[in-house]
Scaffold this motif. Sequence first.
Motif, PDB file in Angstrom:
ATOM      1  N   ASP A  47       0.842  -1.198   0.000  1.00 37.70           N
ATOM      2  CA  ASP A  47       0.000   0.000   0.000  1.00 37.70           C
ATOM      3  C   ASP A  47       0.877   1.248   0.000  1.00 37.70           C
ATOM      4  OD1 ASP A  47      -2.196  -1.663   0.214  1.00 37.70           O
ATOM      5  OD2 ASP A  47      -2.354  -1.462   2.387  1.00 37.70           O
ATOM      6  N   VAL A  48       0.445   2.270  -0.745  1.00 41.46           N
ATOM      7  CA  VAL A  48       1.144   3.554  -0.752  1.00 41.46           C
ATOM      8  C   VAL A  48       0.110   4.641  -0.488  1.00 41.46           C
ATOM      9  CG1 VAL A  48       2.541   5.193  -2.064  1.00 41.46           C
ATOM     10  CG2 VAL A  48       2.885   2.740  -2.376  1.00 41.46           C
ATOM     11  N   PHE A  49       0.322   5.410   0.566  1.00 40.79           N
ATOM     12  CA  PHE A  49      -0.643   6.434   0.933  1.00 40.79           C
ATOM     13  C   PHE A  49      -0.349   7.752   0.223  1.00 40.79           C
ATOM     14  CE2 PHE A  49      -0.473   3.468   4.547  1.00 40.79           C
ATOM     15  CZ  PHE A  49      -1.808   3.062   4.543  1.00 40.79           C
ATOM     16  N   TYR A  50      -1.346   8.604   0.199  1.00 40.38           N
ATOM     17  CA  TYR A  50      -1.247   9.900  -0.475  1.00 40.38           C
ATOM     18  C   TYR A  50       0.007  10.663  -0.032  1.00 40.38           C
ATOM     19  CZ  TYR A  50      -2.169  14.829  -1.390  1.00 40.38           C
ATOM     20  OH  TYR A  50      -2.051  16.135  -1.789  1.00 40.38           O
ATOM     21  N   GLY A  51       0.748  11.164  -1.028  1.00 41.13           N
ATOM     22  CA  GLY A  51       1.930  11.964  -0.730  1.00 41.13           C
ATOM     23  C   GLY A  51       3.194  11.161  -0.478  1.00 41.13           C
ATOM     24  N   ARG A  52       3.088   9.831  -0.451  1.00 41.02           N
ATOM     25  CA  ARG A  52       4.266   8.989  -0.245  1.00 41.02           C
ATOM     26  C   ARG A  52       4.856   8.553  -1.584  1.00 41.02           C
ATOM     27  NH1 ARG A  52       4.355   6.986   5.056  1.00 41.02           N
ATOM     28  NH2 ARG A  52       3.455   8.615   6.373  1.00 41.02           N
TER      29      ARG A  52
END
Length: 495
Positions: free
Chosen positions: A92-97
């Motif tokens: 998973d990659v969260f917003y802004g990462r």
Amino acid sequence: MAMASSRATLLLILCLLVCVCSGGVASSQAEASSDVCSSSGSCTSSSSKAKEFWAEMRRQGLKLNIKRKIVPEKPYGGLPARNRTAMVLSDDVFYGRAIIKIPRQALLGLETTSDKKLRDQASRFLFEDRKLELTFNITENIEDYTHLLSVAYPLIAENRDPNSVFREWLDAARSEKLFALHLTHRQLKVLKGTTVEGADEEMVFRRDLIESTASNFSTFRKKPVTRDEAAWALAVIMRHARIVHPHQDAREARDPRMHLFPLVELLDIAMNPEAGTAITFQEEIILDGKREEDVVLQIARRDMPKGEEVFVWPGRLSNSEMVARHGFPVESNPIGIGRNVSIPAAWRESKNTKERREFDLYNCSNLEAFELRLSPRGYPMRNFVRCYRVGWFITNGWYSPGLKSRIRELNKWPPPSKYTKDDWLSWTQADAEINRVILDYCQHMRQQLKETMDAATADDFRNSKDPVDRVLWSLRSEESRTFKNCVNVAKDISH
């Protein structure tokens, strides 16, 4: 006694000969082995050099949050149903990462090449002395050609180095070819009359430009760049090079630059012209503890789950342009077909003029905004409608700063049958002019497509089983439908 002595002497001579011969053979084998290693890029010294380099890149923050996955692809645009290799998120990659984080030193381009002399000479040639404009008389698309050459020279130089730290990637990219340069005379006939007619000539010009300009640099004087090297470099750049934007604080002072991302893992990332789906790359300086890291990032614009496919942006390319460059279209491509530029009389190249500052307020800051491009249903792209309307208002003295609050109306097409505000007359006249421009262009293109195709060629390609023929015929068919739909829409609006 004498006989024993002579036998001993003879044995000694034979031993010496065997040793010399063995040594000579061993030496030859070692040299041959060294040559093989050099040509394959896998000898111990270069291998250890590459391992050390990439280990250092990982210490400096190299991170690829992606993995390969085989995904099914539906038939589209003349291509059959098939499986392809996609790159999907490994977590998973969260917003802004960061999805991808690469130290700037790991990129391949003019600013990062290890050949300092080439870097200095090419920078002076391209940017300081402006040789493309002043010596080669190139005035249109100068930025594109500058990007191309700034990557082509380092790429060819790096590929000639058997011990390059990018050898694995270079070898994996060795089979890259440019679609338009490998079409037969028969196949090029199908492109006549389309929006990509002459795509092969454009690519030949770019290839020849790489070959001819390389002689200006000492790196290539002893061994000039060949036509095959230039063609290969062009193919690799068109497929794998990406524009990298400076970090936010430097965007006023520095222009974007083109780089190659020489990691084997990135060769399989698919392209998508939808800017909201594909993610561009940008430079950032980030802190890792007390250490600053100069990196290039692909940053998630929303929360993205594990397994979601990652795309890169190929540029503003219609499906016809995607086929001409890469040999395949993209389903649901938002970039419309067409390349006609309709420039309003009020447009100014200089950013310091009053008119240009007003255009910039509506994101009409370059000539791409005035390219007439059409969806398969025959509708123009919204940015063209908005920018052409603004241009018409400025040219004809109807412009008001209050238009900034009416962006939704500026984007709307087809226009409403009746306007209810006091300035209805100016809007009606602007719409009539826009529709006239659209109708003229679509009628012209539709007629051109008819006149450049004969029945025998049409039957030949319509019934062909050759995969390239099928893609080319699909391209032409899509353009014919698009311009036919456009004519019908424009006529409905004018009635």
